[in-house]
Design a protein around this motif. Sequence first.
Motif, mmCIF file in Angstrom:
data_model
loop_
_atom_site.group_PDB
_atom_site.id
_atom_site.type_symbol
_atom_site.label_atom_id
_atom_site.label_comp_id
_atom_site.label_asym_id
_atom_site.label_seq_id
_atom_site.Cartn_x
_atom_site.Cartn_y
_atom_site.Cartn_z
ATOM 1 N N ASN A 235 54.056 113.293 57.046
ATOM 2 C CA ASN A 235 54.047 114.693 56.610
ATOM 3 C C ASN A 235 54.495 115.618 57.743
ATOM 4 N N TRP B 196 50.455 108.634 56.726
ATOM 5 C CA TRP B 196 50.745 109.827 55.916
ATOM 6 C C TRP B 196 50.685 111.089 56.751
ATOM 7 N N ARG C 19 54.532 101.326 49.505
ATOM 8 C CA ARG C 19 54.484 102.345 50.565
ATOM 9 C C ARG C 19 55.824 103.068 50.691
ATOM 10 N N MET D 182 56.713 107.012 50.191
ATOM 11 C CA MET D 182 57.316 107.802 51.281
ATOM 12 C C MET D 182 58.594 108.489 50.804
ATOM 13 N N ASP E 63 46.686 103.596 56.655
ATOM 14 C CA ASP E 63 47.370 104.512 55.745
ATOM 15 C C ASP E 63 47.294 105.968 56.193
#
Length: 309
Positions: free
Chosen positions: A172, A168, A199, A203, A164
Amino acid sequence: MLKDFLEKNKTVFKLVCGAGNECAEDVEKLTYVYSKAGAQIFDICAKPEILLSAKRGIEKSGITKDKYICVSVGMKGDPHIAKATIDKSLCINCGICDRVCPNNAIKNHNIIESKCIGCSVCENKCPNKSISMVEKDIDLAVELPKLIEMGIDCIELHATSEYDEDIWEKWNIINRYYDGILSVCIDRLNLGNKQVLARLKKMLQQRKPYTTIIQADGIPMSGCDDEYKTTLQAVAMAEIIQDANLPVYIFISGGTNSKTSKLAKICNIDYKGIAIGSYARKLVRKDLMENNIDKAILSAKDLVKECLC
Ligand code: SF4
Ligand code: SF4
């Protein structure tokens, strides 16, 4: 712009050169042939020199209108960016790996790293367990600005691993640097249906409606055979995304071939694109090696036509 193109076209064809394909010559030939054949989107690895090759291939094809380049970003645990490595102390020189590699990335039991696309076929076939896969990552914050500056139309993130934190962090960074169309390539090998959707929904909180492609990946890099059963998981994955009613464009990938559009239609999948890697490359590989470029273009044309009809 890619967004306008997606809006106005019913179905599009995306050639996947391979997120791990770092062979400039191969990418130039593939983009040339498939550009001539009518492919509109070209998926390549996130490296400036490979972006240049893809641009060259498209330009040489003489058809530059409605051609779009997508760079693929892999991550920890993503098979697309892994490279095979041979432990010579275990190798018994049987030669099986040379013969089974679908990308001609092994010569005399040595891996040509730039050509290896991480499919693991050699690892699975080696009788002495001499081959293993090693992940190769890029420093996204360094590479991405260079690629954006050079001109790209889409960035794809392979968001399938169980790590994870890595996802991320990269998601980002991509959203911070780039405001064009993004693509999320995702499969169910590590995640169940619920986790995939959770997920994706998270997102998409950072995205405006219809600025994201979800590339529903059946079984990554499994599409060497042109059979319905090969493409079954890809269509099933697309159905899961479709049933979630997300404001996205759905592409089908991972086991895709000339049967994919027929099966997707039978299953009432309202997809925007079909992305083909393994099968599309295999289809033209022999002709490209023998320099039968016109023959390669004809085969590629048939495949693109099947997918767009
Ligand atoms: S398949 Fe395995 S044992 Fe055979 S040549 Fe390749 S690495 Fe060596
Ligand atoms: S078989 Fe797949 S993993 Fe092995 S060298 Fe060839 S491309 Fe790489």
